[in-house]
Write an enzyme that holds these catalytic residues in place. Sequence first.
Site, PDB file in Angstrom:
ATOM      1  N   ASP A 178       1.873  -6.937 -14.612  1.00 52.32           N
ATOM      2  CA  ASP A 178       1.395  -6.664 -13.255  1.00 52.32           C
ATOM      3  C   ASP A 178       1.332  -5.143 -13.127  1.00 52.32           C
ATOM      4  O   ASP A 178       2.349  -4.476 -12.975  1.00 52.32           O
ATOM      5  CB  ASP A 178       2.361  -7.254 -12.236  1.00 52.32           C
ATOM      6  CG  ASP A 178       1.995  -6.895 -10.791  1.00 52.32           C
ATOM      7  OD1 ASP A 178       0.915  -6.310 -10.575  1.00 52.32           O
ATOM      8  OD2 ASP A 178       2.794  -7.196  -9.879  1.00 52.32           O
TER       9      ASP A 178
ATOM     10  N   LYS B 265      -3.885   3.707  -8.818  1.00 49.76           N
ATOM     11  CA  LYS B 265      -4.604   2.426  -8.925  1.00 49.76           C
ATOM     12  C   LYS B 265      -5.696   2.335  -7.863  1.00 49.76           C
ATOM     13  O   LYS B 265      -6.733   1.713  -8.092  1.00 49.76           O
ATOM     14  CB  LYS B 265      -3.622   1.267  -8.779  1.00 49.76           C
ATOM     15  CG  LYS B 265      -4.268  -0.112  -8.848  1.00 49.76           C
ATOM     16  CD  LYS B 265      -3.228  -1.204  -8.748  1.00 49.76           C
ATOM     17  CE  LYS B 265      -3.851  -2.583  -8.682  1.00 49.76           C
ATOM     18  NZ  LYS B 265      -2.836  -3.654  -8.622  1.00 49.76           N
TER      19      LYS B 265
ATOM     20  N   GLU C 209      -4.590 -11.343  -9.157  1.00 44.16           N
ATOM     21  CA  GLU C 209      -3.191 -11.369  -8.736  1.00 44.16           C
ATOM     22  C   GLU C 209      -2.833 -12.629  -7.933  1.00 44.16           C
ATOM     23  O   GLU C 209      -1.798 -13.252  -8.193  1.00 44.16           O
ATOM     24  CB  GLU C 209      -2.869 -10.089  -7.957  1.00 44.16           C
ATOM     25  CG  GLU C 209      -2.863  -8.863  -8.864  1.00 44.16           C
ATOM     26  CD  GLU C 209      -2.847  -7.542  -8.124  1.00 44.16           C
ATOM     27  OE1 GLU C 209      -2.814  -7.569  -6.882  1.00 44.16           O
ATOM     28  OE2 GLU C 209      -2.877  -6.486  -8.787  1.00 44.16           O
TER      29      GLU C 209
ATOM     30  N   ASP D 243      -1.592 -11.557  -0.445  1.00 46.36           N
ATOM     31  CA  ASP D 243      -1.064 -10.531  -1.352  1.00 46.36           C
ATOM     32  C   ASP D 243      -1.207  -9.147  -0.720  1.00 46.36           C
ATOM     33  O   ASP D 243      -2.300  -8.588  -0.679  1.00 46.36           O
ATOM     34  CB  ASP D 243      -1.816 -10.593  -2.682  1.00 46.36           C
ATOM     35  CG  ASP D 243      -1.311  -9.581  -3.701  1.00 46.36           C
ATOM     36  OD1 ASP D 243      -0.342  -8.860  -3.397  1.00 46.36           O
ATOM     37  OD2 ASP D 243      -1.876  -9.509  -4.805  1.00 46.36           O
TER      38      ASP D 243
END
Length: 559
Positions: free
Chosen positions: A6, A68, A145, A168
Amino acid sequence: MIVGIDLGTTNSLVAYYTEDGPKIIPNRLGKHLTPSVVSVDEEGNVYVGETAQERMSLYPDSVASAFKRSMGSDREYILSGKKYRPEELSSIILRFLKEDAESFLGEPVTEAVISVPAYFDDKRRKATKRAGELAGLKVERMISEPTAAAIAYGLYEKKEDTRFLVFDLGGGTFDVSILELYHNILEVRAVAGDNYLGGEDFTKVLEKLFLNKMGITMHSLSVKEQVRLYRQAESAKRAISDEAQVTMSCLIQDKMQETEINAKEYAEGCEELFQKIREPVKRSLSDAGLSLQDIDEVVLIGGATKLQIFRDFFIKLFHKFPDTSINPDEAVALGAAIQAAMKERNQAVREMILTDVCSFTLGTEVVMEYSDGVIEDGHYCPIIDRNTVIPTSKTKRLYTVRDNQDKVSVRVLQGESRFAKNNLYLGELEIKVPKAAKGEEAIDVTYTYDINSLLEVEAKVVSTGEVRKLVIKGADNTMTDDEIAKRMEELSYLKVQLRDQEENKLVLLRAERMYEESIGDRRNQLEYGIRQFEEALRREERNEVDEARKALCEIMEEE
């Protein structure tokens, strides 16, 4: 060995599959979470995770975080005078996770299943793929994810014909996915989200509240003071979950500034963020043709979902309690590890069919002719709509718009805007057509999109049967061996810290940061402890180093 990773905005994790199910691999500090932070000093020494975080307060110009959010963009981060792209910084994180896994497992790790936000577009997925390659990892499979979290929760083992909503909210990105289970098929029905919304935004609300109360502007603070304030806001964000109000204090221009913020003020400050969260929820339900009442179970993942202010909002929105039986920080990594085991054909893992959807609409640029004869170019013609279950193949017939036109260009685009220029350009092919009056010649454009993010575009001239094809690789797009080798050589000057030095470096940097933030006797105590620890490190006597480190930690823990 294939592991699941992850790669998060705030924290990253690596996991593997065992006979007892998926397990998180501890990092060199013995912790599950590795902060997604990288620091490089003037000598080319690279620091990752908590050690890099501590350097942020001391040497802010040498540290990068939350990169990211910029994956797939042209943004560059300058650390100690050298430039790094987001995927290169991510590759450093991945390299550290790879080393930690190899040390823990006692065998080489050659491949990884890496998770990506469901709402990541083609460029961001390609950049994540490159990051893995630069870290020395083979990345044949990516998993969204929310899907990874669904696997971790064992949703595919629950009763059939069940609809799940996976929510999420991580440090920097937000996804909501709707999945449906029937037989052994876990199908993603719809995804929506925001690549620029996450837990960090909830931290910034507290920063803003503090500054407003103190009558201070952010631009009046030095870089170090901004880092200190962010740390305080992070601590307050976690504390306010359990307390009606929190005290925020920060050393600014050698003066301790302090104020109290209560839960009501914080909730009001977060209302704009909550509104941003509501919109993707509505969009995903609309695209799936469902209402909130049709959802059987809701799962929360991502560290930000642990906040009490978010839980309160969630219950009001959904009128039900979510499933939080797995640590929200770890669910995605555990699911990625299960997917890695499936890829290895591990007999202990039940075979399951995973379907996905096309997160963004795929189409091409077209010219529009209005009833009054006016021709306007630059319009967008969708071919595969967003949230179409993949694999899929769709065809659209396009006609020539000018007399004696002898060729047609098919510009492949991804996005939701009506105008071509606002969407992401993926590639282009050109095909010749016989000259004729406008509208008499046509081509059939077929888009075929599969589970590996591979898009095949075919253009066929209706009158002649001539065909041209273009294959656009998404997640499986690789750098050439020469490109990887060249960039790895360029990054080879970076000096990775020895694993057994990590804890000492972290303690020393934390003490230096606390020294800068303290005044008076507290500062003197820290200086003494730091000096004793540095002397022990120079003598390289392990027992002496351990004792000095313990003594310094005790000083830091004193109030």
